[in-house]
Each structure stands twice: as structure tokens, then as C-alpha cells.
Scaffold this motif. Structure first.
Motif, PDB file in Angstrom:
ATOM      1  N   GLU A   1       2.608   2.696 -20.433  1.00  0.00           N
ATOM      2  CA  GLU A   1       2.778   1.585 -19.195  1.00  0.00           C
ATOM      3  C   GLU A   1       4.530   2.260 -18.738  1.00  0.00           C
ATOM      4  OE1 GLU A   1       3.853  -2.289 -16.775  1.00  0.00           O
ATOM      5  OE2 GLU A   1       1.819  -1.115 -18.167  1.00  0.00           O
ATOM      6  N   ALA A   2       3.888   2.451 -17.334  1.00  0.00           N
ATOM      7  CA  ALA A   2       5.434   3.854 -16.435  1.00  0.00           C
ATOM      8  C   ALA A   2       5.860   3.051 -15.672  1.00  0.00           C
ATOM      9  CB  ALA A   2       4.600   4.823 -16.075  1.00  0.00           C
ATOM     10  N   GLU A   3       7.585   2.963 -15.744  1.00  0.00           N
ATOM     11  CA  GLU A   3       7.799   2.341 -14.536  1.00  0.00           C
ATOM     12  C   GLU A   3       8.444   3.128 -13.455  1.00  0.00           C
ATOM     13  OE1 GLU A   3      12.244   0.058 -14.998  1.00  0.00           O
ATOM     14  OE2 GLU A   3      10.645  -1.117 -15.512  1.00  0.00           O
ATOM     15  N   VAL A   4       8.417   3.340 -12.372  1.00  0.00           N
ATOM     16  CA  VAL A   4       8.536   3.621 -11.308  1.00  0.00           C
ATOM     17  C   VAL A   4       9.955   3.300 -10.426  1.00  0.00           C
ATOM     18  CG1 VAL A   4       7.974   4.769  -8.999  1.00  0.00           C
ATOM     19  CG2 VAL A   4       6.141   5.235 -11.605  1.00  0.00           C
ATOM     20  N   GLU A   5      10.780   3.179  -9.880  1.00  0.00           N
ATOM     21  CA  GLU A   5      12.248   3.237  -9.520  1.00  0.00           C
ATOM     22  C   GLU A   5      11.845   4.186  -8.170  1.00  0.00           C
ATOM     23  OE1 GLU A   5      15.104   3.227 -12.051  1.00  0.00           O
ATOM     24  OE2 GLU A   5      14.760   1.072 -12.100  1.00  0.00           O
ATOM     25  N   LEU A   6      11.566   3.184  -6.986  1.00  0.00           N
ATOM     26  CA  LEU A   6      11.854   4.392  -5.089  1.00  0.00           C
ATOM     27  C   LEU A   6      12.868   3.819  -4.684  1.00  0.00           C
ATOM     28  CD1 LEU A   6       8.159   3.755  -5.080  1.00  0.00           C
ATOM     29  CD2 LEU A   6       9.210   6.045  -5.239  1.00  0.00           C
ATOM     30  N   ALA A   7      13.697   5.263  -4.067  1.00  0.00           N
ATOM     31  CA  ALA A   7      14.865   4.955  -3.030  1.00  0.00           C
ATOM     32  C   ALA A   7      13.991   3.970  -1.639  1.00  0.00           C
ATOM     33  CB  ALA A   7      15.139   5.923  -2.849  1.00  0.00           C
ATOM     34  N   ALA A   8      14.336   3.561  -0.814  1.00  0.00           N
ATOM     35  CA  ALA A   8      13.481   2.741   0.190  1.00  0.00           C
ATOM     36  C   ALA A   8      13.190   4.316   1.607  1.00  0.00           C
ATOM     37  CB  ALA A   8      14.797   2.794   1.011  1.00  0.00           C
ATOM     38  N   ASP A   9      13.170   5.992   1.187  1.00  0.00           N
ATOM     39  CA  ASP A   9      13.232   6.396   2.191  1.00  0.00           C
ATOM     40  C   ASP A   9      12.033   6.931   1.316  1.00  0.00           C
ATOM     41  OD1 ASP A   9      14.775   7.602  -0.173  1.00  0.00           O
ATOM     42  OD2 ASP A   9      15.290   9.605   1.323  1.00  0.00           O
TER      43      ASP A   9
ATOM     44  N   ALA B   1       0.814  -1.038  -0.347  1.00  0.00           N
ATOM     45  CA  ALA B   1      -0.307   0.309  -0.175  1.00  0.00           C
ATOM     46  C   ALA B   1       0.764   1.215  -0.067  1.00  0.00           C
ATOM     47  CB  ALA B   1      -0.504  -0.013   1.340  1.00  0.00           C
ATOM     48  N   ARG B   2       1.785   1.160   0.866  1.00  0.00           N
ATOM     49  CA  ARG B   2       2.744   2.577   0.938  1.00  0.00           C
ATOM     50  C   ARG B   2       3.406   2.916  -0.647  1.00  0.00           C
ATOM     51  NH1 ARG B   2       7.869   2.499   1.921  1.00  0.00           N
ATOM     52  NH2 ARG B   2       7.792   0.185   2.733  1.00  0.00           N
ATOM     53  N   VAL B   3       4.322   1.491  -0.532  1.00  0.00           N
ATOM     54  CA  VAL B   3       5.351   2.112  -2.074  1.00  0.00           C
ATOM     55  C   VAL B   3       4.067   2.302  -3.595  1.00  0.00           C
ATOM     56  CG1 VAL B   3       6.602   0.483  -3.716  1.00  0.00           C
ATOM     57  CG2 VAL B   3       6.825   0.113  -0.916  1.00  0.00           C
TER      58      VAL B   3
ATOM     59  N   ASP C   1      17.212  -4.901  -6.379  1.00  0.00           N
ATOM     60  CA  ASP C   1      18.670  -4.577  -6.124  1.00  0.00           C
ATOM     61  C   ASP C   1      19.405  -4.003  -6.970  1.00  0.00           C
ATOM     62  OD1 ASP C   1      17.861  -7.215  -4.793  1.00  0.00           O
ATOM     63  OD2 ASP C   1      18.640  -8.803  -5.863  1.00  0.00           O
ATOM     64  N   ASP C   2      19.061  -2.942  -7.580  1.00  0.00           N
ATOM     65  CA  ASP C   2      20.035  -2.085  -7.994  1.00  0.00           C
ATOM     66  C   ASP C   2      20.177  -0.851  -6.542  1.00  0.00           C
ATOM     67  OD1 ASP C   2      19.500  -2.775 -10.229  1.00  0.00           O
ATOM     68  OD2 ASP C   2      18.375  -2.126 -11.051  1.00  0.00           O
ATOM     69  N   PRO C   3      22.098  -0.161  -6.658  1.00  0.00           N
ATOM     70  CA  PRO C   3      21.756   0.905  -5.869  1.00  0.00           C
ATOM     71  C   PRO C   3      21.270   1.738  -5.791  1.00  0.00           C
ATOM     72  CG  PRO C   3      23.667  -0.111  -7.733  1.00  0.00           C
ATOM     73  CD  PRO C   3      22.802  -0.604  -8.046  1.00  0.00           C
ATOM     74  N   GLY C   4      20.833   2.317  -4.476  1.00  0.00           N
ATOM     75  CA  GLY C   4      20.009   3.216  -4.736  1.00  0.00           C
ATOM     76  C   GLY C   4      18.799   3.202  -5.108  1.00  0.00           C
ATOM     77  N   VAL C   5      17.676   1.856  -5.315  1.00  0.00           N
ATOM     78  CA  VAL C   5      16.347   1.551  -5.449  1.00  0.00           C
ATOM     79  C   VAL C   5      16.518   0.328  -5.113  1.00  0.00           C
ATOM     80  CG1 VAL C   5      15.039   0.450  -7.347  1.00  0.00           C
ATOM     81  CG2 VAL C   5      17.114   2.473  -7.863  1.00  0.00           C
ATOM     82  N   ALA C   6      14.880   0.474  -4.082  1.00  0.00           N
ATOM     83  CA  ALA C   6      14.689   0.364  -3.042  1.00  0.00           C
ATOM     84  C   ALA C   6      13.530  -0.885  -4.136  1.00  0.00           C
ATOM     85  CB  ALA C   6      14.350   0.724  -2.010  1.00  0.00           C
ATOM     86  N   TRP C   7      12.280  -0.124  -5.063  1.00  0.00           N
ATOM     87  CA  TRP C   7      11.330  -0.706  -4.750  1.00  0.00           C
ATOM     88  C   TRP C   7      11.658  -0.099  -7.031  1.00  0.00           C
ATOM     89  CZ3 TRP C   7       8.416  -3.707  -2.264  1.00  0.00           C
ATOM     90  CH2 TRP C   7       9.216  -3.585  -0.597  1.00  0.00           C
ATOM     91  N   GLU C   8      10.531  -1.476  -7.411  1.00  0.00           N
ATOM     92  CA  GLU C   8      10.157  -0.885  -8.619  1.00  0.00           C
ATOM     93  C   GLU C   8       8.684  -1.696  -9.143  1.00  0.00           C
ATOM     94  OE1 GLU C   8      11.155  -3.495 -12.872  1.00  0.00           O
ATOM     95  OE2 GLU C   8      12.804  -2.560 -11.999  1.00  0.00           O
ATOM     96  N   VAL C   9       8.266  -0.656  -9.866  1.00  0.00           N
ATOM     97  CA  VAL C   9       6.712  -0.302  -9.732  1.00  0.00           C
ATOM     98  C   VAL C   9       6.321  -0.060 -11.075  1.00  0.00           C
ATOM     99  CG1 VAL C   9       4.849   0.353  -8.686  1.00  0.00           C
ATOM    100  CG2 VAL C   9       6.391   0.329  -7.202  1.00  0.00           C
ATOM    101  N   GLU C  10       5.716  -0.796 -11.637  1.00  0.00           N
ATOM    102  CA  GLU C  10       5.057  -1.133 -13.634  1.00  0.00           C
ATOM    103  C   GLU C  10       4.147  -0.370 -12.556  1.00  0.00           C
ATOM    104  OE1 GLU C  10       5.808  -4.198 -15.849  1.00  0.00           O
ATOM    105  OE2 GLU C  10       7.865  -3.817 -15.210  1.00  0.00           O
TER     106      GLU C  10
END
Length: 82
Positions: free
Chosen positions: A74-82, A35-37, A57-66
């Protein structure tokens, strides 16, 4: 950090709806994390439907969301852990 890529890829997988879902890497994603991501990724692109969410697992990226946008793109969003 949020990175965004868009395409008109027509393939999509349904949004997970269980309380602990597999992120397609064999790791469970809690309902709270999902829900948060999802909310953060949807805010980054202005809305849509989450089609896939997974840890990255990429450096600086915690999540990948399509996300499937209202336009059908289609959009791909990469989010850091914070």
C-alpha cells in the motif's frame, strides 16, 4: 508537493465510483476531482489501484490518496492543491 509512504497493509476499501463520493470526512468529492487527484497520485507511484481518496487538513497537503500497488503493498500519496 507529493509525499509517498508505502507499507504492506492488507486492508483496503473499494474505489468510489459514484459521481459525488464521500471522502470519509463527510465532504463530497466530485467525479472530476476524484479523476484528477487519482491520476496524479497514480502517476507519482507508477500505477496501482486507488483504495481511498480524501481531503487533508495538514498544512501544505490538500489530498491524501491510498493506493494498492501491483506488489500488494500500500502506498500513501499526499498531494498539494496545485
Amino acid at each position: 508537493m507529493t509525499r509517498r509512504r508505502t507499507s504492506s497493509d492488507d486492508t483496503a476499501t473499494p474505489s468510489p465510483s459514484s459521481s459525488a463520493t464521500d471522502d470519509h470526512g463527510g465532504r463530497n468529492v466530485s467525479a472530476e476531482d476524484y479523476a484528477r487527484v487519482s491520476a496524479a497520485a497514480l502517476a507519482a507511484v507508477g500505477g496501482g489501484t486507488v483504495t481511498e481518496l480524501k481531503r487533508d487538513d495538514d498544512p501544505g497537503v490538500a489530498w491524501e490518496v491510498e493506493i494498492r500497488l501491483a506488489t500488494g503493498d500500500e502506498a500513501e500519496v499526499e498531494l498539494a492543491a496545485d
